[in-house]
Design a protein around this motif. Sequence first.
Motif, PDB file in Angstrom:
ATOM      1  N   ASN A   1      -8.500  22.127   7.140  1.00  0.00           N
ATOM      2  CA  ASN A   1      -9.791  23.012   6.681  1.00  0.00           C
ATOM      3  C   ASN A   1     -10.559  22.044   5.597  1.00  0.00           C
ATOM      4  OD1 ASN A   1      -9.250  25.035   8.544  1.00  0.00           O
ATOM      5  ND2 ASN A   1      -8.234  26.175   6.895  1.00  0.00           N
ATOM      6  N   ASN A   2      -9.641  21.284   4.954  1.00  0.00           N
ATOM      7  CA  ASN A   2     -10.327  20.595   3.884  1.00  0.00           C
ATOM      8  C   ASN A   2     -10.648  19.019   4.378  1.00  0.00           C
ATOM      9  OD1 ASN A   2     -10.290  22.287   1.369  1.00  0.00           O
ATOM     10  ND2 ASN A   2      -8.505  22.679   2.501  1.00  0.00           N
ATOM     11  N   LYS A   3     -10.559  18.964   5.881  1.00  0.00           N
ATOM     12  CA  LYS A   3     -10.982  17.602   6.263  1.00  0.00           C
ATOM     13  C   LYS A   3     -10.151  16.472   5.511  1.00  0.00           C
ATOM     14  CE  LYS A   3     -15.676  18.486   7.490  1.00  0.00           C
ATOM     15  NZ  LYS A   3     -15.361  19.950   7.568  1.00  0.00           N
ATOM     16  N   ARG A   4      -8.738  16.826   5.444  1.00  0.00           N
ATOM     17  CA  ARG A   4      -7.907  15.791   5.108  1.00  0.00           C
ATOM     18  C   ARG A   4      -6.623  15.490   6.177  1.00  0.00           C
ATOM     19  NH1 ARG A   4      -4.883  17.493  -0.516  1.00  0.00           N
ATOM     20  NH2 ARG A   4      -3.529  15.759   0.029  1.00  0.00           N
ATOM     21  N   SER A   5      -6.293  14.163   6.286  1.00  0.00           N
ATOM     22  CA  SER A   5      -5.404  13.647   7.360  1.00  0.00           C
ATOM     23  C   SER A   5      -4.016  14.135   6.683  1.00  0.00           C
ATOM     24  CB  SER A   5      -5.627  11.972   7.509  1.00  0.00           C
ATOM     25  OG  SER A   5      -7.036  11.787   7.766  1.00  0.00           O
ATOM     26  N   CYS A   6      -3.286  14.240   8.048  1.00  0.00           N
ATOM     27  CA  CYS A   6      -1.770  14.401   7.752  1.00  0.00           C
ATOM     28  C   CYS A   6      -0.796  14.149   9.022  1.00  0.00           C
ATOM     29  CB  CYS A   6      -1.540  16.007   7.575  1.00  0.00           C
ATOM     30  SG  CYS A   6      -1.775  17.013   8.957  1.00  0.00           S
ATOM     31  N   PHE A   7       0.161  13.642   8.881  1.00  0.00           N
ATOM     32  CA  PHE A   7       1.106  13.110   9.881  1.00  0.00           C
ATOM     33  C   PHE A   7       2.184  14.022   9.987  1.00  0.00           C
ATOM     34  CE2 PHE A   7       3.980  10.460  11.877  1.00  0.00           C
ATOM     35  CZ  PHE A   7       3.369   9.662  12.969  1.00  0.00           C
ATOM     36  N   TYR A   8       2.703  14.804  11.076  1.00  0.00           N
ATOM     37  CA  TYR A   8       3.585  15.962  10.958  1.00  0.00           C
ATOM     38  C   TYR A   8       4.918  15.408  11.913  1.00  0.00           C
ATOM     39  CZ  TYR A   8       5.694  20.451  11.869  1.00  0.00           C
ATOM     40  OH  TYR A   8       6.887  21.473  12.009  1.00  0.00           O
ATOM     41  N   VAL A   9       6.081  15.049  10.800  1.00  0.00           N
ATOM     42  CA  VAL A   9       7.225  14.687  11.406  1.00  0.00           C
ATOM     43  C   VAL A   9       8.280  15.794  11.470  1.00  0.00           C
ATOM     44  CG1 VAL A   9       9.142  12.880  10.927  1.00  0.00           C
ATOM     45  CG2 VAL A   9       6.822  12.359  10.469  1.00  0.00           C
ATOM     46  N   ASN A  10       8.955  16.163  12.668  1.00  0.00           N
ATOM     47  CA  ASN A  10       9.734  17.133  12.903  1.00  0.00           C
ATOM     48  C   ASN A  10      11.185  16.323  12.699  1.00  0.00           C
ATOM     49  OD1 ASN A  10      11.333  19.669  13.419  1.00  0.00           O
ATOM     50  ND2 ASN A  10      11.464  18.409  15.694  1.00  0.00           N
ATOM     51  N   LEU A  11      12.045  16.505  11.919  1.00  0.00           N
ATOM     52  CA  LEU A  11      13.599  15.843  11.939  1.00  0.00           C
ATOM     53  C   LEU A  11      14.605  17.025  12.041  1.00  0.00           C
ATOM     54  CD1 LEU A  11      13.207  13.309   8.908  1.00  0.00           C
ATOM     55  CD2 LEU A  11      13.135  13.073  11.627  1.00  0.00           C
TER      56      LEU A  11
ATOM     57  N   MET B   1       0.795  -1.205   0.040  1.00  0.00           N
ATOM     58  CA  MET B   1      -0.056  -0.134   0.097  1.00  0.00           C
ATOM     59  C   MET B   1       0.774   1.219  -0.102  1.00  0.00           C
ATOM     60  SD  MET B   1      -3.070   1.062   2.771  1.00  0.00           S
ATOM     61  CE  MET B   1      -1.881   0.973   3.958  1.00  0.00           C
ATOM     62  N   SER B   2       0.558   2.068  -1.058  1.00  0.00           N
ATOM     63  CA  SER B   2       1.566   3.333  -1.115  1.00  0.00           C
ATOM     64  C   SER B   2       0.988   4.544  -0.031  1.00  0.00           C
ATOM     65  CB  SER B   2       1.188   3.954  -2.305  1.00  0.00           C
ATOM     66  OG  SER B   2       1.678   3.217  -3.540  1.00  0.00           O
ATOM     67  N   LYS B   3       2.351   5.197   0.348  1.00  0.00           N
ATOM     68  CA  LYS B   3       1.889   6.294   1.313  1.00  0.00           C
ATOM     69  C   LYS B   3       2.198   7.646   0.418  1.00  0.00           C
ATOM     70  CE  LYS B   3       2.784   3.580   5.359  1.00  0.00           C
ATOM     71  NZ  LYS B   3       2.374   2.303   4.764  1.00  0.00           N
ATOM     72  N   PHE B   4       2.149   8.653   1.084  1.00  0.00           N
ATOM     73  CA  PHE B   4       2.117   9.811   0.361  1.00  0.00           C
ATOM     74  C   PHE B   4       2.789  10.921   1.319  1.00  0.00           C
ATOM     75  CE2 PHE B   4      -1.163   7.725  -1.734  1.00  0.00           C
ATOM     76  CZ  PHE B   4      -0.833   7.986  -3.018  1.00  0.00           C
TER      77      PHE B   4
ATOM     78  N   PRO C   1       6.173   4.155  13.303  1.00  0.00           N
ATOM     79  CA  PRO C   1       5.106   5.049  13.455  1.00  0.00           C
ATOM     80  C   PRO C   1       4.371   5.158  12.025  1.00  0.00           C
ATOM     81  CG  PRO C   1       6.973   6.116  14.603  1.00  0.00           C
ATOM     82  CD  PRO C   1       7.567   4.800  13.872  1.00  0.00           C
ATOM     83  N   LEU C   2       5.416   5.185  10.934  1.00  0.00           N
ATOM     84  CA  LEU C   2       4.677   5.378   9.570  1.00  0.00           C
ATOM     85  C   LEU C   2       4.177   4.252   8.862  1.00  0.00           C
ATOM     86  CD1 LEU C   2       7.387   7.780   7.990  1.00  0.00           C
ATOM     87  CD2 LEU C   2       5.472   8.403   9.336  1.00  0.00           C
ATOM     88  N   ASP C   3       4.708   3.128   9.453  1.00  0.00           N
ATOM     89  CA  ASP C   3       4.167   1.867   8.700  1.00  0.00           C
ATOM     90  C   ASP C   3       2.568   1.791   8.645  1.00  0.00           C
ATOM     91  OD1 ASP C   3       4.663  -0.574   7.224  1.00  0.00           O
ATOM     92  OD2 ASP C   3       4.408  -1.638   8.928  1.00  0.00           O
ATOM     93  N   PRO C   4       1.897   2.074   9.713  1.00  0.00           N
ATOM     94  CA  PRO C   4       0.442   1.707   9.779  1.00  0.00           C
ATOM     95  C   PRO C   4      -0.382   2.940   8.992  1.00  0.00           C
ATOM     96  CG  PRO C   4       1.216   1.939  12.109  1.00  0.00           C
ATOM     97  CD  PRO C   4       2.215   2.543  10.873  1.00  0.00           C
ATOM     98  N   LEU C   5       0.172   3.914   8.475  1.00  0.00           N
ATOM     99  CA  LEU C   5      -0.550   4.933   7.975  1.00  0.00           C
ATOM    100  C   LEU C   5      -0.978   4.475   6.506  1.00  0.00           C
ATOM    101  CD1 LEU C   5       1.724   8.152   8.514  1.00  0.00           C
ATOM    102  CD2 LEU C   5      -0.192   7.300   9.864  1.00  0.00           C
ATOM    103  N   THR C   6      -2.172   4.986   6.306  1.00  0.00           N
ATOM    104  CA  THR C   6      -3.055   4.606   5.113  1.00  0.00           C
ATOM    105  C   THR C   6      -2.653   5.813   4.107  1.00  0.00           C
ATOM    106  OG1 THR C   6      -4.985   5.903   5.559  1.00  0.00           O
ATOM    107  CG2 THR C   6      -4.721   3.664   6.506  1.00  0.00           C
ATOM    108  N   GLU C   7      -3.241   5.455   3.016  1.00  0.00           N
ATOM    109  CA  GLU C   7      -2.818   6.444   1.765  1.00  0.00           C
ATOM    110  C   GLU C   7      -3.509   7.595   2.043  1.00  0.00           C
ATOM    111  OE1 GLU C   7      -6.056   4.420  -1.119  1.00  0.00           O
ATOM    112  OE2 GLU C   7      -4.090   3.799  -1.543  1.00  0.00           O
ATOM    113  N   GLU C   8      -4.442   7.759   2.888  1.00  0.00           N
ATOM    114  CA  GLU C   8      -5.179   9.129   2.897  1.00  0.00           C
ATOM    115  C   GLU C   8      -4.509  10.209   3.846  1.00  0.00           C
ATOM    116  OE1 GLU C   8      -8.960   8.006   5.062  1.00  0.00           O
ATOM    117  OE2 GLU C   8      -9.691   7.129   3.115  1.00  0.00           O
TER     118      GLU C   8
END
Length: 300
Positions: free
Chosen positions: A29-39, A1-4, A92-99
Motif C-alpha cells: 500500500n505504501n509502494k515499498r518492496s519486500c521479499f517474503y521467506v517462509n522457513l 551493501m546493507s540489506k534489511f 536468492p537474497l544476495d541480489p536484493l537491494t537496500e530498498e
Amino acid sequence: MSKFGVLVMGPAGAGKTTFCSALIQNLRNNKRSCFYVNLDPAAEDFAYEPDLDIKDLISLEDVMEEMGLGPNGGLIYCFEFLLENLDFITEPLDPLTEEYLIIIDMPGQIELYTHIPILPTLVKHLTRTGALNVNLCAAYLLESTFVVDRAKYFAGTLSAMSAMIMLEVPHVNILSKMDLVKGTVGKRTLKRFLDPDTSLLDDDPEQTVTGLGDDTVEEGDPSSKGAMMGGASFKRLNRAVAQLIDDFSMVSFLQLDAQDEDSVGAILSYIDDAIQFHEAQEPREPDDEVDLYGDDDDAE
C-alpha cells in the motif's frame, strides 16, 4: 551493501503468518518492496505466495515419513539440513537491494528460539557477521489472550526474553490478536501487561493459596495436592519467574491488531527504527520542480 529484514517468531498460534501477510499488504500500500521467506517446513496456506519457501528444499512431512521422526524432531532435522545448505538462502537474497524488507516467517516450535543453537547460527549467517550483511530485527509474537492467565503470560514473556538473549539482535515484542481481548480486558488493565512486572501477580485471583476442605495448604509443603497448580508452590514459581523478568527489565510489548492498518503501520515503524531502514535510503529528487516565483521578469 546493507540489506534489511525482520525475523517473525513466536509460539504456535500466535499469528505469525497473519502478521507477515499484514506487513506485506501494508508495504504494498505504501509502494515499498519486500521479499517474503517462509522457513516453516510444515506451512501450507499463505495469503501471499512466498518468494522463497523452505519446502522447495525440504518438507517436514517428507522428513517424518522417511526418517520416522515426530514433528519436533523432524523440524530440528529440517533446520540442520538448511544449515548444511545455506546457499538455498544466500543466492536468492544476495541480489536484493537496500530498498527491500526481507520478511522471514518462522515455525512455532519455541525450542528453536530458546535453547537450541540452530537459529543463532542462521542469524549469524544472515547478519553483518555473515555473508549477507542483513540488518536484522526479531519480532516475537505472543497471543494477547495470554493476559487472562498470568502464569501463561509470564511463561510466554520468559520465552521472549530467552529468544532475545539467544539471538542478540534488535528485538520487538508484540501482543498479537488484540481484537480478541477487546471488550474482555479493559484498556487500563491491558496497559499494565505492556511492561511486565511482579505487581501483576498481586491482584491475580488465581494466585491465592487454595485449601482442601477444612485444611489449608501449608506454604512450606510443595507436595500438597492443592499446591500443585493453584496453590503455594505454583504461586512461588510464578513469582520467581516474574521477578526474573522484572530484574532483567528487557521485555516490553507493542499491541497488534492485524486487521487494523494503522496498528500494522505502527509496528512496522518500530521495526524500521530497529533496523535503521530509513537512514540508509537515498534522498529522491521530486518529480517536478515548482518555481515559486514564476518567470524571472515577474520575480523582478
